[in-house]
Design an enzyme around this catalytic site. Structure first.
Site, PDB file in Angstrom:
ATOM      1  N   LYS A 179       0.994  -0.972   0.118  1.00 16.03           N
ATOM      2  CA  LYS A 179       0.221   0.897   0.525  1.00 16.03           C
ATOM      3  C   LYS A 179       0.508   1.378   0.047  1.00 16.03           C
ATOM      4  O   LYS A 179       0.333   2.254   0.065  1.00 16.03           O
ATOM      5  CB  LYS A 179      -0.985  -0.111   1.232  1.00 16.03           C
ATOM      6  CG  LYS A 179      -1.396  -0.822   0.979  1.00 16.03           C
ATOM      7  CD  LYS A 179      -3.268  -0.937   1.578  1.00 16.03           C
ATOM      8  CE  LYS A 179      -4.230  -2.054   1.577  1.00 16.03           C
ATOM      9  NZ  LYS A 179      -5.638  -1.816   2.190  1.00 16.03           N
ATOM     10  N   LYS A 218      -8.520 -12.920  -7.354  1.00 16.02           N
ATOM     11  CA  LYS A 218      -9.699 -13.736  -6.284  1.00 16.02           C
ATOM     12  C   LYS A 218     -11.028 -12.108  -6.622  1.00 16.02           C
ATOM     13  O   LYS A 218     -10.510 -11.002  -6.955  1.00 16.02           O
ATOM     14  CB  LYS A 218      -9.550 -13.860  -5.347  1.00 16.02           C
ATOM     15  CG  LYS A 218      -9.245 -12.332  -4.209  1.00 16.02           C
ATOM     16  CD  LYS A 218      -9.292 -12.266  -2.702  1.00 16.02           C
ATOM     17  CE  LYS A 218      -8.971 -10.520  -2.500  1.00 16.02           C
ATOM     18  NZ  LYS A 218      -9.312 -10.502  -0.722  1.00 16.02           N
ATOM     19  N   LYS A 228     -13.105  -6.216  -3.771  1.00 15.56           N
ATOM     20  CA  LYS A 228     -14.023  -5.315  -4.578  1.00 15.56           C
ATOM     21  C   LYS A 228     -13.259  -3.503  -4.342  1.00 15.56           C
ATOM     22  O   LYS A 228     -13.871  -2.984  -5.668  1.00 15.56           O
ATOM     23  CB  LYS A 228     -14.679  -4.557  -3.002  1.00 15.56           C
ATOM     24  CG  LYS A 228     -14.368  -4.348  -2.142  1.00 15.56           C
ATOM     25  CD  LYS A 228     -14.896  -3.662  -0.609  1.00 15.56           C
ATOM     26  CE  LYS A 228     -13.781  -4.012   0.679  1.00 15.56           C
ATOM     27  NZ  LYS A 228     -14.220  -4.776   1.759  1.00 15.56           N
TER      28      LYS A 228
HETATM   29  P1  ATP Z   1     -10.216  -5.627  -1.012  1.00 16.56           P
HETATM   30  O1  ATP Z   1      -9.807  -6.876  -2.132  1.00 16.56           O
HETATM   31  O2  ATP Z   1     -10.145  -4.382  -0.806  1.00 16.56           O
HETATM   32  O3  ATP Z   1      -8.855  -5.934  -0.292  1.00 16.56           O
HETATM   33  P2  ATP Z   1     -12.162  -7.669  -0.507  1.00 16.56           P
HETATM   34  O4  ATP Z   1     -12.786  -7.622  -1.507  1.00 16.56           O
HETATM   35  O5  ATP Z   1     -11.088  -8.374  -0.355  1.00 16.56           O
HETATM   36  O6  ATP Z   1     -11.426  -6.402  -0.011  1.00 16.56           O
HETATM   37  P3  ATP Z   1     -12.220  -7.313   2.616  1.00 16.56           P
HETATM   38  O7  ATP Z   1     -12.976  -6.117   3.277  1.00 16.56           O
HETATM   39  O8  ATP Z   1     -10.729  -7.498   2.603  1.00 16.56           O
HETATM   40  O9  ATP Z   1     -12.581  -7.190   0.972  1.00 16.56           O
HETATM   41  O10 ATP Z   1     -12.787  -8.839   2.839  1.00 16.56           O
HETATM   42  C1  ATP Z   1     -13.563  -9.148   3.899  1.00 16.56           C
HETATM   43  C2  ATP Z   1     -13.720 -10.333   4.398  1.00 16.56           C
HETATM   44  O11 ATP Z   1     -14.430 -11.225   2.881  1.00 16.56           O
HETATM   45  C3  ATP Z   1     -11.667 -11.131   4.779  1.00 16.56           C
HETATM   46  O12 ATP Z   1     -12.074 -12.064   5.431  1.00 16.56           O
HETATM   47  C4  ATP Z   1     -11.859 -12.030   3.316  1.00 16.56           C
HETATM   48  O13 ATP Z   1     -10.798 -12.880   3.948  1.00 16.56           O
HETATM   49  C5  ATP Z   1     -12.683 -12.389   2.559  1.00 16.56           C
HETATM   50  N1  ATP Z   1     -12.798 -12.266   0.746  1.00 16.56           N
HETATM   51  C6  ATP Z   1     -12.834 -11.091   0.369  1.00 16.56           C
HETATM   52  N2  ATP Z   1     -13.032 -11.252  -0.673  1.00 16.56           N
HETATM   53  C7  ATP Z   1     -12.954 -13.202  -0.582  1.00 16.56           C
HETATM   54  C8  ATP Z   1     -13.308 -13.740  -2.119  1.00 16.56           C
HETATM   55  N3  ATP Z   1     -13.217 -13.343  -3.051  1.00 16.56           N
HETATM   56  N4  ATP Z   1     -13.158 -15.371  -1.703  1.00 16.56           N
HETATM   57  C9  ATP Z   1     -12.523 -15.423  -0.356  1.00 16.56           C
HETATM   58  N5  ATP Z   1     -13.202 -14.864   0.880  1.00 16.56           N
HETATM   59  C10 ATP Z   1     -13.205 -13.519   0.236  1.00 16.56           C
END
Ligand code: ATP
Ligand code: LTN
Length: 330
Positions: A112, A193, A196
């Site tokens: 970051k 993966k 968001k």
């Molecule tokens: P970013 O990618 O912007 O960091 P994110 O979409 O991964 O955000 P977070 O708020 O970091 O979202 O994730 C919330 C929870 O959901 C975390 O525990 C993360 O591991 C889980 N998670 C996020 N995306 C996935 C995914 N594609 N598959 C499974 N678990 C996920």
């Protein structure tokens, strides 16, 4: 003794089915088997430079969504991090035991901070605040995604170091990390993966997407030139992702889900239908909660009061162990 669990999520962006299936469904299950504390970590979101009105709105939205997916305020403690000032307080105490060296090795910080001209100090100390979140509640278990493994290791190191320097004070927490198979991949780029921050909106299904949008996104999902419906992440990432989604949304095994569909068109139709059906009750409940922000805030208020009882005791214990003079006369 029931184990204590703690986890947190940032109030940034919109909840997608990756987070729902990979994390929050697990939170819902654990509230019945554990003494569960779940936190909307708005102080952490400040490190991302969230715009004030958006941050306030997202905090309430994320809390409402967590209730909509099934968190029950009578079965768990749901609260907002900044409503419990002990998080920032313990974070400072821990910062005085953490080293620049170990924080500088955190890969999320390095990623970051890379290429930025000015890096907020909060981005550097982010993992110490996260350790404080966990240690405040004597959490035994912390469900997190693979990307948070290093931060959990740091929390364990800080807890052990504190305990050996100042005497037994903190529980050393365990990370609970779901297997890689539990990852939901981007529909448009199935080797990445679903996320968001890095996925296109076409590749991400949001928990609040309407049925027509879900159908359209699933119909356009990337597959391959083959025609066989089979779970094989290595050679068929797109099809495997759909099979996985169909399996989790219908509570079947991947093999059963794959065997139930003869071709890609029917696989997509069945997956879209299963996702729509899975999300329908969540969306219905969300609409109710969104219409009653005062009700959601009352839940959060009650959660914060409960959290403060535990957090206050821990901060006093840690402060005294470090030699801070207790307030009062005795
Ligand atoms: P970013 O990618 O912007 O960091 P994110 O979409 O991964 O955000 P977070 O708020 O970091 O979202 O994730 C919330 C929870 O959901 C975390 O525990 C993360 O591991 C889980 N998670 C996020 N995306 C996935 C995914 N594609 N598959 C499974 N678990 C996920
Ligand atoms: N850094 C985590 C969010 C988070 C968290 C926590 C998770 C903040 N504090 C304590 C578990 C326990 C993330 O970005 N997913």
């Amino acid at each position: 003794m029931v184990k204590r669990v703690f986890s947190g999520t940032q109030p940034t962006g919109e909840l997608h089915i990756g987070g729902y299936l990979g994390a929050f469904r697990g939170w819902v299950e654990m509230q019945h088997t554990h003494d569960a504390f779940y936190c909307v970590v708005d102080l952490h979101a400040l490190t991302a430079g969230e715009e004030p009105t958006r941050l306030r709105r997202h905090t309430l939205e994320v809390a409402s969504l967590l209730l909509a997916v099934g968190l029950d305020p009578d079965a768990c403690t749901l609260f907002v991090q900044s409503h419990v000032p002990e998080h920032a307080q313990l974070s400072w105490l821990l910062e005085c035991t953490a080293t620049m060296g170990e924080l500088g090795r955190m890969t999320q910080y390095k990623d970051k901070a890379a290429g930025r001209e000015s890096v907020p100090a909060g981005l550097f100390t982010y993992p110490v605040l996260m350790a404080a979140d966990i240690l405040l509640y004597d959490a035994d278990e912390v469900p997190v995604g693979e990307d948070q493994r290093q931060h959990l290791e740091l929390a364990r190191d800080l807890a052990s170091r504190f305990n050996s320097r100042y005497g037994p004070t903190f529980v050393v927490p365990e990370a609970i990390i779901p297997p890689v198979g539990a990852r939901v991949m981007d529909l448009a780029e199935p080797t990445r993966k679903m996320s968001k921050s890095t996925s296109s909106s076409l590749g991400t299904i949001r928990v609040l997407d309407d049925p027509a949008t879900i159908e359209r996104k699933v119909r356009r999902a990337v597959t391959d030139i083959d025609t066989e419906v089979r779970y094989d992440r290595g050679t068929k990432p797109g099809v495997s992702n759909l099979v996985e989604l169909l399996a989790v949304a219908t509570g079947r095994s991947r093999e059963e889900a794959a065997a139930s569909q003869a071709g890609y068109a029917s696989l997509k139709a069945a997956t879209a239908e299963a996702l729509i059906e899975m999300l329908h009750p969540v969306q219905e409940r969300y609409v109710e909660l969104a219409g009653d922000p005062a009700g959601v805030r009352a839940v959060l208020e009650k959660g914060a009061a409960k959290a403060r009882e535990v957090a206050g005791t821990t901060v006093s214990r840690a402060s005294q162990a470090m030699g801070l003079l207790p307030p009062g006369r005795s």
